[in-house]
Design an enzyme around this catalytic site. Structure first.
Site, PDB file in Angstrom:
ATOM      1  N   HIS A 134       4.925  67.507  44.847  1.00 18.82           N
ATOM      2  CA  HIS A 134       4.091  66.455  44.254  1.00 18.82           C
ATOM      3  C   HIS A 134       3.655  66.851  42.832  1.00 18.82           C
ATOM      4  CE1 HIS A 134       0.617  63.438  44.648  1.00 18.82           C
ATOM      5  NE2 HIS A 134       0.298  64.134  43.577  1.00 18.82           N
ATOM      6  N   HIS A 138       4.656  65.437  38.822  1.00 23.08           N
ATOM      7  CA  HIS A 138       3.757  65.069  37.713  1.00 23.08           C
ATOM      8  C   HIS A 138       4.292  65.599  36.386  1.00 23.08           C
ATOM      9  CE1 HIS A 138       0.326  63.053  39.466  1.00 23.08           C
ATOM     10  NE2 HIS A 138       0.110  64.004  40.356  1.00 23.08           N
TER      11      HIS A 138
HETATM   12 NI    NI Z   1      -1.115  63.983  42.044  1.00 17.55          NI
END
Ligand code: NI
Length: 170
Positions: A134, A138
């Site tokens: 995750h 980003h």
């Molecule tokens: Ni996040």
């Protein structure tokens, strides 16, 4: 140390692709301290520099129950991804109040420099593996809602824009 402002989806700055950290200098060390403080303050388990509008490959994570095992990843690269996938509920400090299912690999290996400048390879599974994937997304300018259907994503966008407007009106 200072608390940093976390960008909120759908801020277009969240789609910036981060550049490598050039050197682990005083600026980066201070940034790491501020990012950890910001992550703990927001009760998050991970924060990527992208989310605080710094577009360099730097991530902080703490998936421990007692919130006392900070993990700092500088210039992280995933070097191996396991075959097994699992769909789990995800949230994000940049997408407050929204949780939805995302399919991720259950095991990954990530090579990164730590806060002391040591390059290490970490074998991660479970929540940590999901969190690493995750956060590294980003750094590539990708927010987890982009894995959802366009319909869901648009609903989330509308909801968050409205929430932001309501806050500004207060
Ligand atoms: Ni996040």
């Amino acid at each position: 140390m200072a608390l940093l402002t976390i960008l909120r989806y759908p801020d277009p700055k969240l789609h910036t692709v981060a550049k490598p950290v050039a050197a682990l200098d005083a600026r980066i060390s201070a940034l790491i301290a501020d990012m950890l403080e910001t992550m703990y303050d927001a009760s998050g388990i991970g924060l990527a520099a992208t989310q605080i509008d710094v577009h360099e490959r730097l991530v902080v994570i703490d998936t421990s129950e007692d919130r006392d095992q900070p993990l700092v990843l500088i210039n992280p690269e995933i070097t191996w991804v396991g075959d097994e996938r699992v769909k789990g509920e995800e949230g994000c400090l940049s997408v407050p109040g929204i949780y939805d299912g995302v399919e991720r690999a259950t095991q990954v290996k990530v090579k990164a420099m730590d806060a002391k400048g040591q390059v290490r390879t970490i074998e991660a599974e479970g929540l940590l593996a999901v969190c690493i994937q995750h956060e590294l997304d980003h750094l590539m300018g990708k927010v987890f809602v982009e894995y959802l259907s366009p319909l869901k994503r648009n609903r989330i966008k509308t909801k968050l824009i409205k929430a932001l407007r309501d806050e500004e009106d207060d």
